[in-house]
Design a protein around this motif. Sequence first.
Motif, PDB file in Angstrom:
ATOM      1  N   ALA A   1       0.834  -1.205   0.000  1.00 39.64           N
ATOM      2  CA  ALA A   1       0.000   0.000   0.000  1.00 39.64           C
ATOM      3  C   ALA A   1       0.869   1.254   0.000  1.00 39.64           C
ATOM      4  O   ALA A   1       0.584   2.220  -0.706  1.00 39.64           O
ATOM      5  N   ARG A   2       1.936   1.219   0.799  1.00 41.67           N
ATOM      6  CA  ARG A   2       2.849   2.375   0.820  1.00 41.67           C
ATOM      7  C   ARG A   2       3.514   2.546  -0.540  1.00 41.67           C
ATOM      8  O   ARG A   2       3.672   3.663  -1.035  1.00 41.67           O
TER       9      ARG A   2
ATOM     10  N   LEU B   1      -4.845  -7.926  -4.561  1.00 43.81           N
ATOM     11  CA  LEU B   1      -5.943  -7.099  -5.066  1.00 43.81           C
ATOM     12  C   LEU B   1      -7.289  -7.584  -4.556  1.00 43.81           C
ATOM     13  O   LEU B   1      -8.313  -6.961  -4.808  1.00 43.81           O
ATOM     14  N   LEU B   2      -7.296  -8.702  -3.856  1.00 43.59           N
ATOM     15  CA  LEU B   2      -8.532  -9.189  -3.249  1.00 43.59           C
ATOM     16  C   LEU B   2      -8.822  -8.467  -1.937  1.00 43.59           C
ATOM     17  O   LEU B   2      -9.837  -8.734  -1.299  1.00 43.59           O
TER      18      LEU B   2
ATOM     19  N   LEU C   1      -7.208  -2.227  -3.398  1.00 42.18           N
ATOM     20  CA  LEU C   1      -7.983  -1.696  -4.522  1.00 42.18           C
ATOM     21  C   LEU C   1      -8.156  -0.185  -4.419  1.00 42.18           C
ATOM     22  O   LEU C   1      -8.192   0.524  -5.413  1.00 42.18           O
ATOM     23  N   GLU C   2      -8.281   0.299  -3.196  1.00 45.99           N
ATOM     24  CA  GLU C   2      -8.452   1.737  -3.012  1.00 45.99           C
ATOM     25  C   GLU C   2      -7.165   2.498  -3.313  1.00 45.99           C
ATOM     26  O   GLU C   2      -7.189   3.695  -3.589  1.00 45.99           O
TER      27      GLU C   2
ATOM     28  N   ALA D   1     -16.706  -0.805  -7.656  1.00 47.46           N
ATOM     29  CA  ALA D   1     -16.531   0.644  -7.723  1.00 47.46           C
ATOM     30  C   ALA D   1     -15.328   0.991  -8.611  1.00 47.46           C
ATOM     31  O   ALA D   1     -15.378   1.945  -9.394  1.00 47.46           O
ATOM     32  N   VAL D   2     -14.246   0.215  -8.500  1.00 42.07           N
ATOM     33  CA  VAL D   2     -13.071   0.440  -9.344  1.00 42.07           C
ATOM     34  C   VAL D   2     -13.415   0.210 -10.805  1.00 42.07           C
ATOM     35  O   VAL D   2     -13.094   1.011 -11.685  1.00 42.07           O
ATOM     36  N   VAL D   3     -14.095  -0.910 -11.078  1.00 43.07           N
ATOM     37  CA  VAL D   3     -14.486  -1.231 -12.450  1.00 43.07           C
ATOM     38  C   VAL D   3     -15.447  -0.182 -12.994  1.00 43.07           C
ATOM     39  O   VAL D   3     -15.347   0.243 -14.145  1.00 43.07           O
TER      40      VAL D   3
END
Length: 383
Positions: free
Chosen positions: A68-69, A100-101, A106-107, A136-138
């Motif tokens: 994430a970082r 990615l799960l 994903l955010e 939401a990403v898709v």
Amino acid sequence: MPEASEGERLRRWRLVLGGESADGTGCSLAGADAAMDGALTALYGTAPNGGRSKDRGAGLGSSSPSVARWLGDIRTYFPSSVVQVMQRDAIERLDLATLLLEPEMLEAVEADVHLVGTLISLNKAMPETTKETARAVVRKVVDDLEKRLATRTRSTLTGALDRSARTSRPRHQDIDWDRTIRSNLKNYLPEFSTVVPERLIGYGRASQSMKKEVVLCIDQSGSMAASIVYASVFGAVLASMRAIATRLVVFDTAVVDLTDQLDDPVDVLFGTQLGGGTDINRALAYCQSQISRPADTVVVLISDLYEGGIRDEMLKRVAAMKASGVQFVALLALSDEGTPAYDRGHAAALAELGVPAFACTPDLFPDVMAAAIEKRPLPIPDR
């Protein structure tokens, strides 16, 4: 643009070469440059098999916080186009797909077509806690694509539909005056400085019975991920046009009709399953069974043509559809990635049937469809 100084050139080479013992720059980095180099080292300093390189061994490991970082760092130091490439490389080189799960991952990512393809391939393994974030990403990627592609697609195809529906008995408001005058110049009366239009040419208005039918038949093999994303968006755009009846079919060794979900491309995408075998013949058999008016139908096969079914039957089916009046289009890909690996033997066999197979960009697709609707030669890009 002014020429870079010697120090700036050394800095750039140091970032490119990575500071290994043999890079020869003798340049050290500090501050933002050091942080940028650390982000590059974490990805490209790790061997493709998951091991560590001899001199550059930071790596990303399997820690969600560290990933994430890292995702945040690369968005800070690099432009969006570079971030998308680095994310793609990280997924391929470091096996980060499983991370990615997690909603937090994903955010943090930069959403693009390739990420959507990865999420589609992970769909069945995705926990419920992640699915809402994934959708939401898709949704964001799909909405952006639709904004970019919809207006030109509708305008291009509306013109093609109007031209294909020309009539010699048009209503006054539907007369094509330019073509009417040109076709009646032989009836020019100089004494009256006018043309007597013995034959009117106009644009017809598409009724329900005059609707064009478009069948999008899409290969779900893993290499077709970007094509599925674009095809789902175009399918929704076509379905929104009253003069076109659109059907969307996806296949591997099984065939799934997703026409009922065409109003929402996101539902279409999450209704697909990337990977598995390929049976083009079975998919075309299903599409053929759904055609009621061959002369008004365009079938678009999007596939790399690696057929796992019955090759000769597939070719016979294509020939039969063309003989019945169907306009048949074969696209090796519908994406910006260029021509993929494909079965050249099958492509050559289709070409002998009058069906050239070629890769198509999203920007070219409206023109290809317009040509197919008007039954004129397709605008095949230079190879």
